[in-house]
Design a protein around this motif. Structure first.
Motif, mmCIF file in Angstrom:
data_model
loop_
_atom_site.group_PDB
_atom_site.id
_atom_site.type_symbol
_atom_site.label_atom_id
_atom_site.label_comp_id
_atom_site.label_asym_id
_atom_site.label_seq_id
_atom_site.Cartn_x
_atom_site.Cartn_y
_atom_site.Cartn_z
ATOM 1 N N TRP A 1 -59.752 60.040 -29.596
ATOM 2 C CA TRP A 1 -58.437 59.802 -28.879
ATOM 3 C C TRP A 1 -57.449 60.565 -29.483
ATOM 4 O O TRP A 1 -56.748 61.291 -28.814
ATOM 5 C CB TRP A 1 -58.025 58.514 -28.346
ATOM 6 N N LYS A 2 -57.467 60.870 -30.962
ATOM 7 C CA LYS A 2 -56.422 61.529 -31.632
ATOM 8 C C LYS A 2 -56.754 62.957 -31.223
ATOM 9 O O LYS A 2 -55.693 63.772 -30.825
ATOM 10 C CB LYS A 2 -56.395 61.335 -33.054
ATOM 11 N N GLU A 3 -57.983 63.351 -31.132
ATOM 12 C CA GLU A 3 -58.437 64.883 -31.106
ATOM 13 C C GLU A 3 -57.784 65.251 -29.525
ATOM 14 O O GLU A 3 -57.441 66.415 -29.042
ATOM 15 C CB GLU A 3 -59.865 65.100 -31.002
ATOM 16 N N MET A 4 -58.177 64.226 -28.646
ATOM 17 C CA MET A 4 -57.826 64.220 -27.064
ATOM 18 C C MET A 4 -56.220 64.580 -26.767
ATOM 19 O O MET A 4 -55.760 65.241 -26.110
ATOM 20 C CB MET A 4 -58.276 63.433 -26.124
ATOM 21 N N MET A 5 -55.531 63.727 -27.664
ATOM 22 C CA MET A 5 -54.035 63.843 -27.671
ATOM 23 C C MET A 5 -53.549 65.135 -28.070
ATOM 24 O O MET A 5 -52.733 65.835 -27.408
ATOM 25 C CB MET A 5 -53.517 62.485 -28.332
ATOM 26 N N TRP A 6 -54.093 65.531 -29.198
ATOM 27 C CA TRP A 6 -53.897 66.890 -29.746
ATOM 28 C C TRP A 6 -54.071 68.121 -28.776
ATOM 29 O O TRP A 6 -53.383 68.971 -28.441
ATOM 30 C CB TRP A 6 -54.725 67.263 -31.235
ATOM 31 N N SER A 7 -55.226 67.980 -28.017
ATOM 32 C CA SER A 7 -55.610 68.938 -27.179
ATOM 33 C C SER A 7 -54.562 68.927 -25.926
ATOM 34 O O SER A 7 -54.032 69.881 -25.416
ATOM 35 C CB SER A 7 -56.996 68.843 -26.683
ATOM 36 N N TRP A 8 -54.276 67.615 -25.466
ATOM 37 C CA TRP A 8 -53.124 67.639 -24.596
ATOM 38 C C TRP A 8 -52.050 68.272 -24.847
ATOM 39 O O TRP A 8 -51.300 69.302 -24.107
ATOM 40 C CB TRP A 8 -52.854 66.214 -24.032
ATOM 41 N N ILE A 9 -51.457 68.126 -26.212
ATOM 42 C CA ILE A 9 -50.199 68.669 -26.330
ATOM 43 C C ILE A 9 -50.145 70.091 -26.633
ATOM 44 O O ILE A 9 -49.328 70.740 -26.305
ATOM 45 C CB ILE A 9 -49.552 67.940 -27.805
ATOM 46 N N VAL A 10 -51.488 70.360 -27.257
ATOM 47 C CA VAL A 10 -51.123 71.849 -27.660
ATOM 48 C C VAL A 10 -51.787 72.740 -26.712
ATOM 49 O O VAL A 10 -51.227 73.833 -26.028
ATOM 50 C CB VAL A 10 -52.118 72.286 -28.991
ATOM 51 N N ASN A 11 -53.032 72.450 -25.959
ATOM 52 C CA ASN A 11 -53.542 73.228 -24.969
ATOM 53 C C ASN A 11 -53.060 73.006 -23.385
ATOM 54 O O ASN A 11 -52.895 74.083 -22.909
ATOM 55 C CB ASN A 11 -54.972 72.874 -24.734
ATOM 56 N N ASP A 12 -52.660 71.775 -23.213
ATOM 57 C CA ASP A 12 -52.188 71.714 -21.722
ATOM 58 C C ASP A 12 -50.691 71.678 -21.771
ATOM 59 O O ASP A 12 -50.174 72.227 -20.900
ATOM 60 C CB ASP A 12 -52.694 70.040 -21.369
ATOM 61 N N GLY B 1 -33.538 66.988 -10.653
ATOM 62 C CA GLY B 1 -33.309 67.689 -9.327
ATOM 63 C C GLY B 1 -34.694 68.364 -8.947
ATOM 64 O O GLY B 1 -35.778 68.129 -9.288
ATOM 65 N N PRO B 2 -34.504 69.322 -8.163
ATOM 66 C CA PRO B 2 -35.533 69.766 -7.325
ATOM 67 C C PRO B 2 -36.413 70.370 -8.373
ATOM 68 O O PRO B 2 -37.664 70.378 -8.116
ATOM 69 C CB PRO B 2 -34.828 70.802 -6.563
ATOM 70 N N LEU B 3 -36.142 71.309 -9.132
ATOM 71 C CA LEU B 3 -36.921 71.705 -10.153
ATOM 72 C C LEU B 3 -37.462 70.919 -11.315
ATOM 73 O O LEU B 3 -38.623 70.854 -11.519
ATOM 74 C CB LEU B 3 -36.426 72.967 -10.995
ATOM 75 N N GLY B 4 -36.698 69.882 -11.579
ATOM 76 C CA GLY B 4 -37.007 68.965 -12.630
ATOM 77 C C GLY B 4 -38.211 68.030 -12.023
ATOM 78 O O GLY B 4 -39.162 67.515 -12.851
ATOM 79 N N VAL B 5 -37.901 67.867 -10.623
ATOM 80 C CA VAL B 5 -39.127 66.803 -10.253
ATOM 81 C C VAL B 5 -40.472 67.663 -10.118
ATOM 82 O O VAL B 5 -41.383 67.064 -10.210
ATOM 83 C CB VAL B 5 -38.720 66.223 -8.833
ATOM 84 N N GLU B 6 -40.469 68.898 -9.879
ATOM 85 C CA GLU B 6 -41.495 69.672 -9.736
ATOM 86 C C GLU B 6 -42.485 69.623 -11.173
ATOM 87 O O GLU B 6 -43.581 69.435 -11.283
ATOM 88 C CB GLU B 6 -41.315 71.237 -9.387
ATOM 89 N N LEU B 7 -41.514 69.971 -12.215
ATOM 90 C CA LEU B 7 -42.104 69.917 -13.465
ATOM 91 C C LEU B 7 -42.571 68.876 -13.958
ATOM 92 O O LEU B 7 -43.824 68.600 -14.422
ATOM 93 C CB LEU B 7 -40.730 70.435 -14.550
ATOM 94 N N LYS B 8 -41.783 67.504 -13.734
ATOM 95 C CA LYS B 8 -42.431 66.242 -14.091
ATOM 96 C C LYS B 8 -43.598 66.129 -13.367
ATOM 97 O O LYS B 8 -44.574 65.481 -13.855
ATOM 98 C CB LYS B 8 -41.237 65.384 -13.735
ATOM 99 N N ASN B 9 -43.666 66.288 -12.037
ATOM 100 C CA ASN B 9 -44.739 66.139 -11.177
ATOM 101 C C ASN B 9 -45.965 66.746 -11.726
ATOM 102 O O ASN B 9 -47.188 66.336 -11.661
ATOM 103 C CB ASN B 9 -44.410 66.225 -9.881
ATOM 104 N N ASN B 10 -45.726 68.027 -12.043
ATOM 105 C CA ASN B 10 -46.683 69.020 -12.677
ATOM 106 C C ASN B 10 -47.470 68.342 -13.703
ATOM 107 O O ASN B 10 -48.551 68.293 -14.103
ATOM 108 C CB ASN B 10 -46.402 70.269 -12.930
ATOM 109 N N ILE B 11 -46.428 67.835 -14.867
ATOM 110 C CA ILE B 11 -47.103 67.064 -15.990
ATOM 111 C C ILE B 11 -48.078 65.859 -15.619
ATOM 112 O O ILE B 11 -48.957 65.888 -15.997
ATOM 113 C CB ILE B 11 -45.900 66.760 -16.911
ATOM 114 N N LYS B 12 -47.279 65.039 -14.901
ATOM 115 C CA LYS B 12 -48.151 63.927 -14.433
ATOM 116 C C LYS B 12 -49.428 64.059 -13.935
ATOM 117 O O LYS B 12 -50.380 63.568 -14.143
ATOM 118 C CB LYS B 12 -47.272 62.976 -13.540
ATOM 119 N N ASN B 13 -49.097 65.076 -12.985
ATOM 120 C CA ASN B 13 -50.703 65.485 -11.915
ATOM 121 C C ASN B 13 -51.718 65.990 -13.081
ATOM 122 O O ASN B 13 -52.846 65.712 -12.695
ATOM 123 C CB ASN B 13 -50.261 66.513 -11.121
ATOM 124 N N LEU B 14 -51.242 66.783 -14.093
ATOM 125 C CA LEU B 14 -51.921 67.345 -14.828
ATOM 126 C C LEU B 14 -52.770 66.548 -15.577
ATOM 127 O O LEU B 14 -54.054 66.246 -15.820
ATOM 128 C CB LEU B 14 -51.503 68.327 -15.756
#
Ligand code: GAP
Length: 445
Positions: A220-231, A39-52
């Motif tokens: 890459w493992k570290e970058m994925m951790w950083s994505w999960i925890v920091n982003d 819905g309207p808020l879900g698409v924003e959240l989803k796009n924010n994740i993809k854009n980030l």
């Protein structure tokens, strides 16, 4: 699932529907097998994740480029990739109620009717979604919706090399839909038949030793951790690495690590990181007859690069963010979303919705901030209710224009997590908010 966790999932699903994050797909027709609409808020959240993700891994780096390929590819792609042969799950059927299940996900009793030991022999079931290209539904026209985005990165490998200035090591990234005819979709948006992937195929030189690819894998493992925890701002104590055993790895992988999260319905896969070796490029060369080797610009030698692949599900990202950010605190429900991901960064209220002088100032602020980021407007009900409404959708800041604002040119900014309030000059508001959004700090921390 214990009652509290079941209850938590039900609350999140209900909030998502009530507030316009996620609706059941085709609901007016009784739904369709675990499909979900944003819905309207879900698409924003989803796009924010993809854009980030895109900003961090594509636009923010010199060594990764993006593509956006067709969902339906030449069926030979799936022969070469091994998906037609190997992309299978073990399937059993209950002899009593005829429900079908993944054999590795059941115990003795049928999860539907409870009958014990009533299953058929295990059959192998291919997860590819079949379709026909063109009007004639003939075998020669059979095609498949892609089950992963990865293959396009291999199929377009030569084009990318020829049309850009990439040099090893480099990656090709893509965000896009994938389709899998899952036997048991479920757990809200966790497992669906249609979903989105954010994938990178990161090409490296042929490793001279295991150490060489392992080093890249660790990075890459570290970058994925950083994505999960920091982003994504996920609580790292709930995230776990699983070394996928030989027998359970995908056919193309020499090593896979799953990142798992403690969802309310159990510890489950969030993302995967795989070492695909040169499996894909080699096979595509064999099946297409095209030279897919990389030519070293200095040494002139040709070889198939090896590949490290971080594969991230978009829906699982949305789900982990929703679950991890959901808070109940003395009757207050709020989503502690990182500001970068929140659908609205701020909400603007005139203290009273029937005072034109307040509305005029508030509206000006709203229109001004709207140029910078998504903001909400609310002039209905009392302020307490408006705060509660924004808390529930994770809006980090609420801005109220009151009668003092007309005198001192300042507004009250209220922080979602601490509920503390601060007076801020209207002129400074945009930079003030941007500084918090960009640093993820709240003004009370
Ligand atoms: N190219 C590699 C690949 O596709 P995968 O482990 O099969 O690897 C990658 O899938 C990610 O896609 C998973 O870690 C998960 O985040 C997501 N995913 C896989 N199947 C899914 C499904 N049926 N519904 C939602 N997300 C899914």
């Amino acid at each position: 699932m214990d009652d509290n966790k079941q209850d938590l999932m039900e609350k999140i699903v209900a909030l998502c529907k009530r507030r316009g994050f996620i609706y059941p797909g085709s609901e007016i027709y009784g739904g369709l097998a675990n499909s979900w609409d944003y819905g309207p808020l879900g698409v924003e959240l989803k796009n924010n994740i993809k854009n980030l993700w895109w900003k961090k891994f594509v636009q923010g780096r010199d060594d990764i480029v993006g593509i956006d390929a067709s969902l339906i590819m030449n069926p030979k792609v799936w022969e070469a990739s091994g998906h037609l042969e190997n992309f299978t799950d073990p399937l059993v059927e209950c002899k009593v109620c005829h429900q079908r299940f993944r054999a590795d996900e059941i115990e003795d009793a049928c999860p539907n009717c409870g009958e014990k030991n009533s299953f058929t022999e295990t059959k192998v079931f291919n997860l590819m979604f079949k379709t026909f290209v063109g009007p004639a539904q003939e075998t020669s026209n059979v095609a498949y919706f892609r089950p992963e985005t990865a293959q396009a990165m291999f199929v377009d490998f030569k084009n990318v090399i020829d049309s850009t200035r990439v040099r090893l090591p480099f990656g090709i990234a893509q965000i896009g839909k994938a389709f899998r005819n899952e036997i048991t979709p479920g757990n809200f948006i966790f497992r669906t038949r249609e979903f989105e992937l954010m994938e990178i195929e990161y090409f490296i030189r042929v490793p001279k030793s295991d150490k060489e690819w392992q080093k890249e894998f660790e990075k890459w493992k570290e970058m994925m951790w950083s994505w999960i925890v920091n982003d994504l701002g996920i609580d790292k104590t709930k995230v776990h690495e699983l070394e996928v055993p030989d027998a359970e790895r995908a056919h193309y992988s020499k090593r896979t690590i799953d990142f798992e999260y403690d969802f309310p319905f159990g510890r489950k896969e969030l993302y995967g990181l795989a070492y695909r070796t040169d499996f894909d490029l080699k096979n595509h060369q064999e099946f297409s007859g095209q030279n897919l080797k990389y030519r070293d610009p200095e040494a002139g030698e040709e070889f198939w690069p090896h590949v490290i692949e971080p594969a991230l599900g978009v829906e699982r990202s949305v789900l982990v963010v929703l679950v991890d950010s959901y808070r109940e605190d003395e009757g207050r429900v709020y989503l502690k979303l990182p500001a970068k991901l929140a659908p609205y960064k701020a909400a603007i209220f005139p203290l009273l919705g029937n005072k034109p002088e307040l509305i005029e100032v508030a509206r000006k602020i709203y229109l001004d901030l709207r140029k910078e980021f998504m903001v909400a407007w609310d002039d209905r009900g009392n302020i307490g209710k408006r705060y509660a409404s924004q808390d529930e959708i994770g809006t980090p800041y609420c801005i109220t224009v009151d009668f003092d604002s007309l005198e001192d040119g300042a507004v009250t900014v209220r922080d979602r997590d601490s509920t503390k309030q601060e007076r801020v000059k209207i002129q400074e508001l945009k930079n003030y908010l941007l500084s918090f959004i960009n640093t993820e700090k709240c003004f009370t921390s």
